[in-house]
Motif scaffolding. Structure first.
Motif, PDB file in Angstrom:
ATOM      1  N   UNK A 552       0.822  -1.210   0.000  1.00  0.00           N
ATOM      2  CA  UNK A 552       0.000   0.000   0.000  1.00  0.00           C
ATOM      3  C   UNK A 552       0.851   1.254   0.000  1.00  0.00           C
ATOM      4  N   UNK A 553       2.129   1.108   0.353  1.00  0.00           N
ATOM      5  CA  UNK A 553       3.002   2.272   0.476  1.00  0.00           C
ATOM      6  C   UNK A 553       3.797   2.562  -0.790  1.00  0.00           C
ATOM      7  N   UNK A 554       3.755   1.652  -1.754  1.00  0.00           N
ATOM      8  CA  UNK A 554       4.513   1.844  -2.992  1.00  0.00           C
ATOM      9  C   UNK A 554       3.519   1.909  -4.142  1.00  0.00           C
ATOM     10  N   UNK A 555       3.184   3.140  -4.537  1.00  0.00           N
ATOM     11  CA  UNK A 555       2.177   3.331  -5.579  1.00  0.00           C
ATOM     12  C   UNK A 555       2.765   3.147  -6.969  1.00  0.00           C
ATOM     13  N   UNK A 556       3.966   3.667  -7.170  1.00  0.00           N
ATOM     14  CA  UNK A 556       4.601   3.589  -8.493  1.00  0.00           C
ATOM     15  C   UNK A 556       5.648   2.481  -8.440  1.00  0.00           C
ATOM     16  N   UNK A 557       5.233   1.291  -8.749  1.00  0.00           N
ATOM     17  CA  UNK A 557       6.042   0.084  -8.546  1.00  0.00           C
ATOM     18  C   UNK A 557       7.325   0.101  -9.363  1.00  0.00           C
ATOM     19  N   UNK A 558       7.234   0.565 -10.600  1.00  0.00           N
ATOM     20  CA  UNK A 558       8.420   0.557 -11.463  1.00  0.00           C
ATOM     21  C   UNK A 558       9.498   1.479 -10.916  1.00  0.00           C
ATOM     22  N   UNK A 559       9.096   2.641 -10.402  1.00  0.00           N
ATOM     23  CA  UNK A 559      10.069   3.592  -9.852  1.00  0.00           C
ATOM     24  C   UNK A 559      10.838   2.985  -8.680  1.00  0.00           C
ATOM     25  N   UNK A 560      10.175   2.088  -7.935  1.00  0.00           N
ATOM     26  CA  UNK A 560      10.810   1.480  -6.759  1.00  0.00           C
ATOM     27  C   UNK A 560      11.574   0.209  -7.105  1.00  0.00           C
ATOM     28  N   UNK A 561      11.597  -0.153  -8.369  1.00  0.00           N
ATOM     29  CA  UNK A 561      12.225  -1.421  -8.740  1.00  0.00           C
ATOM     30  C   UNK A 561      11.384  -2.607  -8.334  1.00  0.00           C
ATOM     31  N   UNK A 562      10.091  -2.382  -8.262  1.00  0.00           N
ATOM     32  CA  UNK A 562       9.186  -3.415  -7.784  1.00  0.00           C
ATOM     33  C   UNK A 562       8.527  -4.222  -8.875  1.00  0.00           C
ATOM     34  N   UNK A 563       9.067  -4.209 -10.080  1.00  0.00           N
ATOM     35  CA  UNK A 563       8.479  -4.946 -11.202  1.00  0.00           C
ATOM     36  C   UNK A 563       9.581  -5.702 -11.947  1.00  0.00           C
ATOM     37  N   UNK A 564       9.328  -6.969 -12.227  1.00  0.00           N
ATOM     38  CA  UNK A 564      10.219  -7.767 -13.057  1.00  0.00           C
ATOM     39  C   UNK A 564       9.377  -8.476 -14.121  1.00  0.00           C
ATOM     40  N   UNK A 565       9.911  -8.528 -15.347  1.00  0.00           N
ATOM     41  CA  UNK A 565       9.144  -9.048 -16.475  1.00  0.00           C
ATOM     42  C   UNK A 565       9.859 -10.219 -17.141  1.00  0.00           C
ATOM     43  N   UNK A 588      11.863   2.351   0.274  1.00  0.00           N
ATOM     44  CA  UNK A 588      11.099   2.803   1.440  1.00  0.00           C
ATOM     45  C   UNK A 588      11.252   1.749   2.529  1.00  0.00           C
ATOM     46  N   UNK A 589      12.144   2.036   3.462  1.00  0.00           N
ATOM     47  CA  UNK A 589      12.456   1.054   4.495  1.00  0.00           C
ATOM     48  C   UNK A 589      11.254   0.723   5.362  1.00  0.00           C
ATOM     49  N   UNK A 590      10.296   1.642   5.433  1.00  0.00           N
ATOM     50  CA  UNK A 590       9.133   1.431   6.293  1.00  0.00           C
ATOM     51  C   UNK A 590       7.912   0.906   5.541  1.00  0.00           C
ATOM     52  N   UNK A 591       8.085   0.594   4.278  1.00  0.00           N
ATOM     53  CA  UNK A 591       6.938   0.156   3.474  1.00  0.00           C
ATOM     54  C   UNK A 591       6.380  -1.161   3.997  1.00  0.00           C
ATOM     55  N   UNK A 592       5.058  -1.241   3.999  1.00  0.00           N
ATOM     56  CA  UNK A 592       4.353  -2.473   4.372  1.00  0.00           C
ATOM     57  C   UNK A 592       4.252  -3.342   3.119  1.00  0.00           C
ATOM     58  N   UNK A 593       5.097  -4.365   3.026  1.00  0.00           N
ATOM     59  CA  UNK A 593       5.154  -5.218   1.839  1.00  0.00           C
ATOM     60  C   UNK A 593       4.445  -6.527   2.145  1.00  0.00           C
TER      61      UNK A 593
END
Length: 724
Positions: A552-565, A588-593
């Motif tokens: 919920x804390x990472x809205x723009x996944x690609x910017x955070x490196x949160x997407x792999x294809x 974001x060290x405090x992100x709820x993943x």
């Protein structure tokens, strides 16, 4: 079963005071510069036949009419009060009006919410006093009103004639502009005018219903700066437009619907173009230039509609014929394909050099015989391929340009055109370069209700409005609106859980909502630990997979490196899982993943976007457009208010400038348009069922030749509603 359960809507209470039999002028004045004096003049010179009660305790009479010290002193009932006193007097005066039984009050004073919080508080007090006494308020901060068929002219406007155009305008100067334009026109008149002002009580939807019922009004015309209740206006327009035309000029681009939304749809909604789309959805004729208001209103009042977009053009000059073709194309109209029998009939009466293809250029045939123009119009009007006829050129001026002896022929041609209009039932529109000097043949046309325009552009706009209204009545009116689905308990629990956790729906939850109501969404898995990836890899086999972080804390996944294809096999999945978690913790060290979402890579197709916002003025609005990362740059989108009809959904797909892409270009396969229409209708029904949903973004949706897939979904929760 006999009879009908449908009840006709009650007649608007506005008739009680917009067509008044008695008027009190509160603040009547003997000073010619004051509105309380001018209103008296307008009523007296306008031969108002009702009772007039000037309220002024300081003088015994005004313009020969006895005055009264207060409303209580008036011996008879009062339908309407014109209040010309300052804002500070209004609360007490509304209480006086209530005791007297006054039905409506026109409040001219400003100094209310438009001035700030103190003014807004005063406005609320005035409204409360009026409501307590059953008094309806026009305004405050209004320019006033007139009803010319009732001889009520509270604005003391001169040289204005009674007619069939009803006008509601938030700009007094716009009224004056139209009155002067109508005076120059010489044939246009007005029925009722009201300046709604702050719309504290009566809004545009109320005035529209009144004009829809008002027997002297053939077209309702509105100049709008802002709607206070867009949903009610759309509903009123949906009911009125099948009965009579409605013309709206919307000034500016509303910012009320714009907000700092994180969705594409939220960024694009609230625009002027959105408002235009929603108005057209309910059959309103929208004009984009102020000088089009009166021509379009007059044309619709006289001719009401055309059955389609196919126009036959009769011209006496090649240049203007070419210009006309360009303008017709710009307006989305068609130059009709004339039948072979029609061309043969034209050839029999025109010179050999004439062009028989549409536009029909008479090529000098009419120079010595202007009656040939009427004969040409009759021939093309009888062609089934033609929906409207447009005469372009110098008709009306032949006797000036060539020989006075041609005046008789022009007058006979005018009479033939009038008779043709009566017989054929198709719109006949005339543009003449001699229109500004109003020669006798053109005056005769206008007097008989056949409009003449001095601008090709104005005439084409009228033809466009006639065609769009005719097609709306054929295709939209009577179509059922999409019913909402039945909300599911598990989906309601999902919304409640997200609300409790202070977040929007996760992507997989948004997709679960869509799946629950039969929307095509690709199969996917939510993975919380790396040990689950062996089973996931085995399940999907050799399919290329995408992996996205769930947080919920990472809205723009690609910017955070949160997407792999393009991942295949357990080893690749495990590596991607670790990289995503590491990247997102660094971001974001405090992100709820909550884990990652694994889904098959989408096949190549055409990307589109489907979105929804709850606009503060118009309520839930659906958007459709070409998708991908450029949606906010291209802004090639269509909007409709929810709920939709099937025609609405089909029209959205066809409205896009890039619709040729959906049809398949350069060897690419066409998109499954019926599947897209079905998706729009399903989204409409889902949004209607779940008020918890504030915004929705499906971007991209991949359209294939045989279906579609929702690749990404985002739903923003209506937190205000959830906590209520």
């Amino acid at each position: 079963m006999t009879g009908s359960s449908i009840t006709a809507p009650a007649r608007s209470r506005l008739h009680d005071f917009l067509a008044p039999d008695s008027i009190a002028i509160i603040g009547a004045s003997a000073d010619p510069t004051k509105r309380g004096y001018k209103a008296m003049v307008g009523l007296i010179k306008g031969n108002y036949r009702g009772k007039v009660y000037p309220i002024n305790p300081k003088v015994p009479e005004i313009l020969g009419v006895p005055t009264y010290a207060s409303l209580d002193d008036i011996p008879g009932p009062v339908d309407l009060a014109l209040v010309c006193t300052p804002a500070s007097t209004l609360t007490a005066l509304m209480a006086d009006c209530g005791r007297k039984g006054v039905k409506g009050a026109v409040i001219l004073a400003s100094g209310f919410r438009e001035t700030g919080p103190e003014g807004a508080q005063l406005e609320s007090q005035v409204m409360a006093a009026a409501r307590a006494g059953g008094v309806r308020i026009i305004g405050p901060n209004t320019s006033g009103m007139f009803n010319l068929h009732k001889n009520v002219n509270l604005l003391d406007l001169r040289n204005i004639k009674a007619g069939d155009i009803g006008f509601i305008s938030q700009s007094g100067n716009m009224l004056l502009a139209l009155v002067l334009e109508a005076e120059n026109n010489g044939h246009v008149g007005f029925s009722t005018y009201v300046g709604p002002g702050n719309q504290t009580d009566i809004g545009f939807n109320d005035y529209l219903r009144y004009l829809g019922e008002e027997e002297n009004t053939r077209v309702a015309t509105l100049y709008v700066e802002g709607f206070r209740d867009g949903q009610r206006f759309l509903q009123a327009a949906r009911e009125i437009t099948p009965v009579k035309p409605v013309v709206v000029y919307k000034s500016g681009a509303t910012e009320l619907g714009k907000k700092a939304a994180s969705s594409h749809t939220g960024a694009l909604a609230g625009s002027y173009e959105m408002t235009v789309d929603l108005l057209k959805q309910v059959g309103v004729s929208v004009v984009r230039h102020s000088d089009q208001i009166l021509p379009v209103a007059e044309g619709l009042a006289l001719m009401q509609k055309a059955r389609g977009r196919r126009v036959a053009v009769i011209a006496d000059g090649g240049g203007q014929a070419t210009i006309t073709s360009d303008r017709l194309s710009d307006a989305g109209l068609e130059v009709a394909e004339l039948s072979e029998p029609t061309r043969k009939r034209l050839a029999a009466i025109l010179l050999p050099q004439a062009s028989l293809a549409n536009p029909v250029d008479v090529a000098g045939t009419s120079d010595a015989d202007p009656e040939v123009l009427a004969r040409c119009m009759e021939i093309v009007a009888e062609d089934d391929n033609v929906d409207a006829v447009f005469l372009v050129g110098m008709f009306g001026g032949y006797h000036t340009r060539f020989a006075e002896s041609l005046l008789g022929g022009e007058m006979r041609a005018a009479e033939a055109m009038i008779e043709l209009r009566r017989r054929c039932g198709k719109p006949l529109v005339v543009y003449s370069l001699y229109a500004p000097i109003k020669p006798p043949p053109l005056r005769r046309l206008h007097e008989a209700g056949l409009p003449v325009y001095a601008s090709i552009e104005h005439a084409v706009k009228v033809l466009q409005a006639l065609a769009e209204r005719g097609l709306y009545l054929q295709r939209q009116h009577g179509q059922p609106l999409q019913q909402s689905v039945a909300p599911r308990e598990d989906m309601l629990a999902m919304f409640a859980r997200a609300q409790t956790e202070g977040r929007d729906l996760f992507e997989f939850e948004a997709k679960n909502l869509l799946r629950a109501h039969d929307v095509a969404v690709a199969e996917e898995r939510v993975v919380q630990t790396a040990d689950e990836l062996a089973e996931v890899a085995a399940y999907f086999g050799e399919q290329a997979l995408a992996m996205k972080v769930v947080s919920k804390d990472i809205l723009h996944k690609s910017d955070a490196g949160g997407v792999k294809l393009n991942l295949k096999g357990e080893t690749a999945l495990r590596a991607a899982f670790e990289h995503i978690l590491s990247n997102c913790r660094s971001y974001d060290a405090n992100a709820d993943i909550r884990g990652v979402l694994v889904a098959p890579m989408a096949k190549k197709g055409i990307e589109v976007i489907v979105g929804v916002v709850r606009d503060p003025i118009f309520g839930p609005v659906l958007m459709f457009g070409l998708g991908g990362i450029f949606v906010e740059i291209l802004e090639d989108v269509a909007f409709r208010a929810i709920p939709l009809s099937r025609f609405d959904a089909e029209a959205m797909v066809e409205q896009l400038k890039g619709r040729k892409i959906l049809a398949g270009v350069r060897g690419e396969a066409a998109a499954d348009k019926p599947a897209l229409v079905d998706l729009l209708l399903k989204v409409s029904s889902i949004v209607s069922a779940y008020p918890q949903l504030s915004e929705l973004d499906l971007n991209p949706v991949i359209a294939y030749p045989d279906g579609l897939a929702v690749v990404d979904a985002r739903i923003i929760i209506n937190r205000a509603m959830m906590s209520a």
